[in-house]
Design a protein around this motif. Structure first.
Motif, PDB file in Angstrom:
ATOM      1  N   ARG A   1       0.822  -1.207   0.000  1.00 20.85           N
ATOM      2  CA  ARG A   1       0.000   0.000   0.000  1.00 20.85           C
ATOM      3  C   ARG A   1       0.861   1.263   0.000  1.00 20.85           C
ATOM      4  N   SER A   2       1.899   1.293   0.880  1.00 19.65           N
ATOM      5  CA  SER A   2       2.659   2.555   1.029  1.00 19.65           C
ATOM      6  C   SER A   2       4.054   2.466   0.460  1.00 19.65           C
ATOM      7  N   GLY A   3       4.728   1.324   0.652  1.00 13.65           N
ATOM      8  CA  GLY A   3       6.090   1.164   0.149  1.00 13.65           C
ATOM      9  C   GLY A   3       7.105   1.938   0.960  1.00 13.65           C
ATOM     10  N   GLY A   4       6.753   2.369   2.183  1.00 13.66           N
ATOM     11  CA  GLY A   4       7.683   3.136   2.988  1.00 13.66           C
ATOM     12  C   GLY A   4       8.729   2.254   3.640  1.00 13.66           C
ATOM     13  N   SER A   5       9.758   2.966   4.161  1.00 12.72           N
ATOM     14  CA  SER A   5      10.860   2.235   4.783  1.00 12.72           C
ATOM     15  C   SER A   5      10.426   1.560   6.063  1.00 12.72           C
TER      16      SER A   5
ATOM     17  N   ASP B   1       9.594 -17.486  -1.157  1.00 10.15           N
ATOM     18  CA  ASP B   1      10.683 -16.638  -1.667  1.00 10.15           C
ATOM     19  C   ASP B   1      10.267 -15.935  -2.956  1.00 10.15           C
ATOM     20  N   ALA B   2       9.601 -16.656  -3.863  1.00  7.09           N
ATOM     21  CA  ALA B   2       9.160 -16.030  -5.118  1.00  7.09           C
ATOM     22  C   ALA B   2       8.134 -14.935  -4.855  1.00  7.09           C
ATOM     23  N   LEU B   3       7.226 -15.209  -3.923  1.00  3.41           N
ATOM     24  CA  LEU B   3       6.211 -14.206  -3.600  1.00  3.41           C
ATOM     25  C   LEU B   3       6.850 -12.960  -2.982  1.00  3.41           C
ATOM     26  N   ARG B   4       7.806 -13.169  -2.093  1.00  3.20           N
ATOM     27  CA  ARG B   4       8.470 -12.033  -1.467  1.00  3.20           C
ATOM     28  C   ARG B   4       9.228 -11.191  -2.504  1.00  3.20           C
ATOM     29  N   GLY B   5       9.844 -11.856  -3.458  1.00  6.66           N
ATOM     30  CA  GLY B   5      10.560 -11.116  -4.503  1.00  6.66           C
ATOM     31  C   GLY B   5       9.608 -10.257  -5.322  1.00  6.66           C
ATOM     32  N   GLU B   6       8.451 -10.829  -5.657  1.00 10.22           N
ATOM     33  CA  GLU B   6       7.462 -10.071  -6.415  1.00 10.22           C
ATOM     34  C   GLU B   6       6.956  -8.877  -5.598  1.00 10.22           C
ATOM     35  N   ILE B   7       6.752  -9.085  -4.289  1.00 13.49           N
ATOM     36  CA  ILE B   7       6.277  -7.972  -3.443  1.00 13.49           C
ATOM     37  C   ILE B   7       7.340  -6.882  -3.371  1.00 13.49           C
ATOM     38  N   ASP B   8       8.590  -7.237  -3.158  1.00  9.44           N
ATOM     39  CA  ASP B   8       9.659  -6.241  -3.060  1.00  9.44           C
ATOM     40  C   ASP B   8       9.812  -5.476  -4.361  1.00  9.44           C
ATOM     41  N   ALA B   9       9.586  -6.161  -5.496  1.00 13.57           N
ATOM     42  CA  ALA B   9       9.732  -5.492  -6.796  1.00 13.57           C
ATOM     43  C   ALA B   9       8.462  -4.767  -7.211  1.00 13.57           C
ATOM     44  N   GLY B  10       7.397  -4.898  -6.443  1.00 16.44           N
ATOM     45  CA  GLY B  10       6.131  -4.251  -6.777  1.00 16.44           C
ATOM     46  C   GLY B  10       5.469  -4.846  -8.000  1.00 16.44           C
ATOM     47  N   LEU B  11       5.702  -6.164  -8.247  1.00 12.55           N
ATOM     48  CA  LEU B  11       5.177  -6.822  -9.446  1.00 12.55           C
ATOM     49  C   LEU B  11       3.892  -7.598  -9.184  1.00 12.55           C
ATOM     50  N   THR B  12       3.335  -7.509  -8.004  1.00  7.83           N
ATOM     51  CA  THR B  12       2.119  -8.278  -7.694  1.00  7.83           C
ATOM     52  C   THR B  12       1.101  -7.358  -7.036  1.00  7.83           C
ATOM     53  N   ALA B  13      -0.162  -7.665  -7.221  1.00  2.00           N
ATOM     54  CA  ALA B  13      -1.240  -6.884  -6.617  1.00  2.00           C
ATOM     55  C   ALA B  13      -1.523  -7.393  -5.213  1.00  2.00           C
ATOM     56  N   ARG B  14      -2.200  -6.515  -4.424  1.00  6.65           N
ATOM     57  CA  ARG B  14      -2.479  -6.900  -3.041  1.00  6.65           C
ATOM     58  C   ARG B  14      -3.366  -8.145  -2.992  1.00  6.65           C
ATOM     59  N   VAL B  15      -4.373  -8.217  -3.861  1.00  6.17           N
ATOM     60  CA  VAL B  15      -5.286  -9.374  -3.842  1.00  6.17           C
ATOM     61  C   VAL B  15      -4.535 -10.670  -4.144  1.00  6.17           C
ATOM     62  N   HIS B  16      -3.641 -10.650  -5.119  1.00  7.39           N
ATOM     63  CA  HIS B  16      -2.863 -11.848  -5.468  1.00  7.39           C
ATOM     64  C   HIS B  16      -1.970 -12.277  -4.310  1.00  7.39           C
ATOM     65  N   ALA B  17      -1.341 -11.284  -3.667  1.00  3.17           N
ATOM     66  CA  ALA B  17      -0.472 -11.627  -2.537  1.00  3.17           C
ATOM     67  C   ALA B  17      -1.281 -12.235  -1.407  1.00  3.17           C
ATOM     68  N   ILE B  18      -2.467 -11.636  -1.128  1.00  3.82           N
ATOM     69  CA  ILE B  18      -3.307 -12.178  -0.048  1.00  3.82           C
ATOM     70  C   ILE B  18      -3.749 -13.610  -0.383  1.00  3.82           C
ATOM     71  N   GLU B  19      -4.130 -13.863  -1.618  1.00  8.67           N
ATOM     72  CA  GLU B  19      -4.578 -15.207  -2.007  1.00  8.67           C
ATOM     73  C   GLU B  19      -3.444 -16.228  -1.926  1.00  8.67           C
TER      74      GLU B  19
ATOM     75  N   SER C   1       9.449  -3.503   8.852  1.00 11.36           N
ATOM     76  CA  SER C   1       8.533  -4.369   9.597  1.00 11.36           C
ATOM     77  C   SER C   1       8.294  -5.681   8.849  1.00 11.36           C
ATOM     78  N   ALA C   2       8.167  -5.600   7.518  1.00  8.51           N
ATOM     79  CA  ALA C   2       7.954  -6.808   6.713  1.00  8.51           C
ATOM     80  C   ALA C   2       9.165  -7.719   6.770  1.00  8.51           C
ATOM     81  N   ASN C   3      10.391  -7.162   6.705  1.00  3.38           N
ATOM     82  CA  ASN C   3      11.594  -7.993   6.758  1.00  3.38           C
ATOM     83  C   ASN C   3      11.722  -8.700   8.100  1.00  3.38           C
TER      84      ASN C   3
END
Length: 629
Positions: A73-77, A126-144, A82-84
């Motif tokens: 949502r925010s992409g802040g530091s 690991d693949a999901l985390r990489g996509e999240i860090d790169a901003g390549l996935t939507a919130r709904v896909h990540a939640i699913e 917190s995610a790491n």
């Protein structure tokens, strides 16, 4: 031909089948009952090795899902940091889950398969985390994606909850459903952690409906002890405020304090779930103990019954076996001891008293067989007595006929002697000599009948007679005496009482030699002193006999058999055997160098003297005159 087995082995074989069936049945009952107890105890082990690490991993993945949604949502530091941090805690929980599941993964094929599904889902982190860090996935896909991982873990919970106790299984299923309701709440939390899109609100609305339905349905089926705690939570102000916020989010608004409120409720749901699971685990232990106690009681009772059955069966089998062995020994005693002794006593003319065959038994059939053996023994004894009486009667007939013949022959010889003294013509004298010779042979045959009847002939001498004269006298009683050559013998004499019997014995052997040899061949009679007496040989030049025939005849001559009326062709051998046994004379047959047969008569030394004396006139024993002659 099948191999023979003892009665004991056959009885054991008959008893072994039902006994083994009872042992197998007892083993199956004990195994099934003990298996139920072990399965309940395994429920506790699976809670420690599978369910508890799975609950912890579910909680960490739920928190990582929320942190990843905030990062997207925010992409802040701050959100990234917190995610790491949360990812590290998730990895630690995942590693602990892998270590613990390795201990109980093979509890059953279904559990093992579900664990593999969980590990496959965790491999996508690991693949999901990489996509999240790169901003390549939507919130709904990540939640699913995170939700799919959690669904596989709840599938493992449901597999582990299978236990062979219906009340515990029912409550475990309800607690798992309430845990899944808490999972739906955390999904709502992640979806509505900020402003929502129309797609997210549709997903949120579905999650709210599913959670409320699942909670209402599960609470109604909970046990009272657990239901009260859950009802208290559902009626709390915090839960009611959360329901109002859900309605606001569905309406498109973003209420303040949503994350904090749902976080607190999720923790309360988690605490209830852990408490309820521990209660069910504790409840399974006494049930397992009761099942195990029941298994011990049933197994012990079954084992005691099996042992008692084995003892009773073996005692009955041993008793029956002993009775049959006793019957067998009684039958062998009758066949091998009693009947031969009876026959031997009857041969000797002794009185017999045969005891009845008695077999102590509690079995009707064995008693019947014992009575049958007693009847068989009585019948056999009666038959033996009848045979003995028949032989005695035949002997009396032989003796009476022989005595009558002896009387007539004696009178005939006296008349012939008178006629010989009066005869003057050579031809008439020769005829009288032939008649006298014929009378001598008839006398020998009459004596043979007396010997076969068991009596003693009347002929005898008072003084010793030279053995050469004995051999010549025997030759004179043979029809074909012209073929017999008596060789000179040493000057030994035979005791007078034996002379008549020895003459008869040697005459029978000489006659056999003349009958069973060609008419033109001579029969040689020779005698010489031996270490144990005096030996007389009668040798013919006939066809001889086989080794088997010689062995059979020598056995009969050494041990005279009972006279058999059916074997009339060998009357001479019966007479020879009887006479030899009467005076301990040994008669042996063997092959002759000329192909014929040689009969050797060994007279014991106590019956032979070194110097011959003038023979006395034969004296006749008194002859019993039978009326009606």
């Amino acid at each position: 031909m099948t191999r023979s087995r003892t009665i004991r082995m056959k009885i054991v074989g008959l008893l072994l089948v039902p006994l083994m069936s009872m042992v197998v049945l007892w083993g199956v009952i004990a195994a099934v009952t003990a298996g139920e107890s072990l399965e309940l105890r395994e429920y506790t082990t699976l809670w420690s090795n599978l369910r508890h690490p799975a609950y912890r991993l579910i909680g960490e993945i739920q928190r990582e899902r929320l942190a990843s949604t905030r990062l997207l949502r925010s992409g802040g530091s701050m959100e990234r940091s917190s995610a790491n941090a949360q990812r590290a805690r998730t990895d630690q929980a995942a590693e602990e889950f892998k270590v613990q599941t390795a201990k109980s993964k093979d509890a059953s094929p279904s559990i093992s398969s579900q664990v593999d599904q969980v590990l496959i889902q965790l491999g996508r982190l690991d693949a999901l985390r990489g996509e999240i860090d790169a901003g390549l996935t939507a919130r709904v896909h990540a939640i699913e994606t995170y939700s799919a991982m959690i669904d596989s873990l709840f599938g493992l919970h449901r597999r582990v909850a299978f236990v062979d106790d219906i009340p515990i299984y029912e409550q475990s299923r309800i607690v798992i459903d309430l845990g899944y309701a808490k999972e739906l709440l955390t999904r709502e939390q992640a979806v509505a952690s900020g402003p929502t899109t129309a797609q997210e609100r549709r997903i949120f609305t579905q999650l709210v409906g599913n959670r409320r339905f699942l909670v209402d349905q599960s609470v109604a089926e909970l046990d009272p002890a657990m239901r009260d705690a859950q009802v208290a939570l559902l009626t709390s102000p915090l839960y009611q405020r959360m329901r109002v916020m859900e309605d606001q989010i569905i309406a498109g608004r973003t209420p303040e304090g949503w994350v904090t409120t749902t976080e607190s409720l999720a923790k309360s749901f988690q605490d209830f779930q852990m408490t309820a699971s521990q209660m069910l685990t504790a409840r399974a232990a006494p049930v397992a103990d009761s099942v195990l106690l029941r298994a011990v009681i049933l197994g012990g009772t079954g084992l005691a019954l099996v042992i008692v059955s084995i003892v009773i069966s073996m005692r009955a089998g041993n008793r029956l076996s002993k009775e049959l062995v006793t019957l067998r020994l009684a039958a062998l005693e009758v066949a091998q001891d009693r009947l031969p002794q009876v026959v031997e006593k009857l041969r000797k003319g002794e009185q017999i008293d045969v005891p009845e065959v008695k077999v102590a038994s509690t079995t009707t059939e064995i008693d019947d067989v014992g009575q049958a053996f007693s009847t068989v023994q009585s019948t056999a004894v009666e038959a033996a007595v009848g045979q003995a009486q028949l032989r005695e009667g035949v002997g009396h007939v032989f003796r009476n006929l022989a005595r009558r013949s002896q009387t007539l022959l004696h009178r005939q010889r006296i008349q012939l002697e008178g006629m010989q003294h009066k005869a003057t013509e050579p031809d008439a004298l020769d005829d009288l000599f032939r008649l006298d010779h014929l009378t001598t042979r008839m006398r020998r045959h009459a004596e043979g009948l007396i010997i076969l009847s068991g009596a003693t002939p009347g002929r005898g001498w008072s003084k010793p007679v030279p053995l050469h004269d004995v051999a010549r006298g025997a030759t004179a009683e043979v029809e074909d005496y012209q073929r017999v050559a008596v060789e000179p013998m040493p000057s030994h004499a035979l005791a007078g009482p034996l002379v008549g019997d020895v003459i008869h014995l040697i005459a029978e052997l000489i006659e056999n030699a003349t009958v069973y040899s060609p008419p033109h061949t001579p029969v040689m009679v020779r005698g010489e002193a031996a270490a144990r007496g005096f030996a007389i040989e009668v040798e013919d030049r006939g066809l001889g006999m086989s080794p088997e025939e010689l062995a059979d005849l020598n056995t009969r001559l050494a041990s005279p058999p009972e006279f058999d009326l059916a074997d009339s062709d060998r009357l001479g051998l019966f007479v020879v055997a009887r006479l030899a046994a009467r005076h301990d004379i040994r008669v042996t047959l063997r092959g002759s160098p000329y192909g014929g047969t040689t009969a050797i008569v060994l007279i014991p030394a106590e019956h032979v003297t070194q110097q011959s004396e003038t023979p006395a006139e034969p004296t006749a024993r008194p002859i019993k005159v039978v009326r009606g002659e």
